[in-house]
Design a protein around this motif. Structure first.
Motif, short mmCIF file in Angstrom:
data_model
loop_
_atom_site.label_atom_id
_atom_site.label_comp_id
_atom_site.label_asym_id
_atom_site.label_seq_id
_atom_site.Cartn_x
_atom_site.Cartn_y
_atom_site.Cartn_z
N UNK A 211 -85.36 20.86 -48.41
CA UNK A 211 -85.41 20.21 -47.10
C UNK A 211 -86.69 19.38 -46.90
N UNK A 212 -87.64 19.49 -47.82
CA UNK A 212 -88.88 18.77 -47.64
C UNK A 212 -88.62 17.26 -47.74
N UNK A 213 -89.28 16.48 -46.86
CA UNK A 213 -89.07 15.03 -46.82
C UNK A 213 -89.87 14.35 -47.93
N UNK A 214 -89.16 13.58 -48.74
CA UNK A 214 -89.81 12.82 -49.81
C UNK A 214 -90.22 11.45 -49.30
N UNK A 215 -89.30 10.78 -48.61
CA UNK A 215 -89.60 9.48 -48.04
C UNK A 215 -88.69 9.23 -46.85
N UNK A 216 -89.10 8.28 -46.03
CA UNK A 216 -88.29 7.89 -44.88
C UNK A 216 -88.58 6.44 -44.56
N UNK A 217 -87.69 5.84 -43.80
CA UNK A 217 -87.88 4.45 -43.36
C UNK A 217 -88.20 4.47 -41.88
N UNK A 218 -89.35 3.93 -41.53
CA UNK A 218 -89.82 3.95 -40.15
C UNK A 218 -89.94 2.52 -39.62
N UNK A 219 -90.12 2.41 -38.31
CA UNK A 219 -90.30 1.10 -37.69
C UNK A 219 -91.67 0.54 -38.03
N UNK A 220 -91.73 -0.74 -38.17
CA UNK A 220 -93.02 -1.37 -38.41
C UNK A 220 -93.89 -1.26 -37.16
N UNK A 221 -95.19 -1.03 -37.31
CA UNK A 221 -96.06 -0.94 -36.13
C UNK A 221 -96.12 -2.27 -35.40
N UNK A 222 -96.18 -2.18 -34.08
CA UNK A 222 -96.28 -3.39 -33.26
C UNK A 222 -97.71 -3.88 -33.28
N UNK A 223 -97.90 -5.13 -33.66
CA UNK A 223 -99.24 -5.69 -33.73
C UNK A 223 -99.70 -6.14 -32.36
N UNK A 224 -100.92 -5.76 -32.00
CA UNK A 224 -101.50 -6.20 -30.73
C UNK A 224 -101.82 -7.68 -30.82
N UNK A 225 -101.63 -8.44 -29.72
CA UNK A 225 -101.93 -9.88 -29.74
C UNK A 225 -103.41 -10.12 -30.00
N UNK A 226 -103.70 -11.15 -30.78
CA UNK A 226 -105.09 -11.49 -31.08
C UNK A 226 -105.79 -11.96 -29.81
N UNK A 227 -107.12 -11.85 -29.81
CA UNK A 227 -107.91 -12.25 -28.64
C UNK A 227 -107.65 -13.71 -28.32
#
Length: 206
Positions: free
Chosen positions: A168-184
């Protein structure tokens, strides 16, 4: 898995000083143990050992001065800076017997462009015949979508190989890409720089 033949010499001097002397001669102190035998203290050629250890779970045929045995590296000490092998523990094995080892987990392909591959395990514990240890196991991740999870039990192991790790141990998974904060200075979608400035001025006035 093919065997790597390495010549051995008996080691009769012990301690840090003796070990340093061996390493200065470009050799590696080693200990062979297992099957109830008294540990055998050996000296191995450094370059050959370094090349052999590039292969995971390499099967080594030790030969020399009354020694003719098959062994698996079970503990390797390396110089933390230069990476030289400083000491090797070798487990005596026999043809036909089963051993527990860690084999690499690699991926092929690319996940869906909207997702990000999160591989949590790079190796997995299995049991295999000592002279037929698989070089690793591949996971095809081509096109996998967000939310896909691959556990140890999902791995397609080579014939004759048994999973030892928790299925049952997780080897890999597909996750959402992190949302990038807008540049200054970059406008947030739907908000103009002028509106942001006015909002900031209003907050200051309060």
């Amino acid at each position: 898995m093919s065997e790597v033949r390495i010549a051995t010499e008996p080691r009769t001097e012990f301690g840090k000083g003796a070990a340093r002397k061996i390493r200065r001669a470009n050799k590696v102190p080693a200990v062979l143990y297992g099957h109830g035998i008294d540990p055998k203290h050996l000296t191995l050629p450094g370059h050959e050992v370094l090349l052999a250890l590039r292969t995971a779970n390499v099967l080594i045929r030790l030969q020399g001065d009354g020694v003719d045995e098959l062994a698996l590296p079970k503990g390797v000490q390396r110089d933390p800076i230069r990476g030289f092998v400083e000491h090797v523990d070798l487990l005596l094995v026999k043809r036909g017997e089963k051993v527990t080892v860690e084999i690499p987990v690699t991926t092929v392909g690319d996940v869906n462009s909207e997702g990000l591959l999160d591989q949590q395990l790079v190796s997995i514990a299995v049991e295999a015949e000592a002279t037929h240890i698989p070089t690793g196991v591949e996971v095809d991740v081509e096109g996998l979508v967000i939310g896909t999870v691959v556990t140890a039990g999902d791995l397609k192991l080579p014939q004759g190989t048994t999973l030892i790790a928790d299925p049952e141990v997780v080897v890999l998974q597909v996750i959402s890409k992190p949302v990038e904060a807008p540049a200054e200075g970059e406008a947030v979608e739907g908000v103009t720089p002028e509106a942001e400035a006015e909002s900031g001025e209003a907050a200051s006035a309060e």
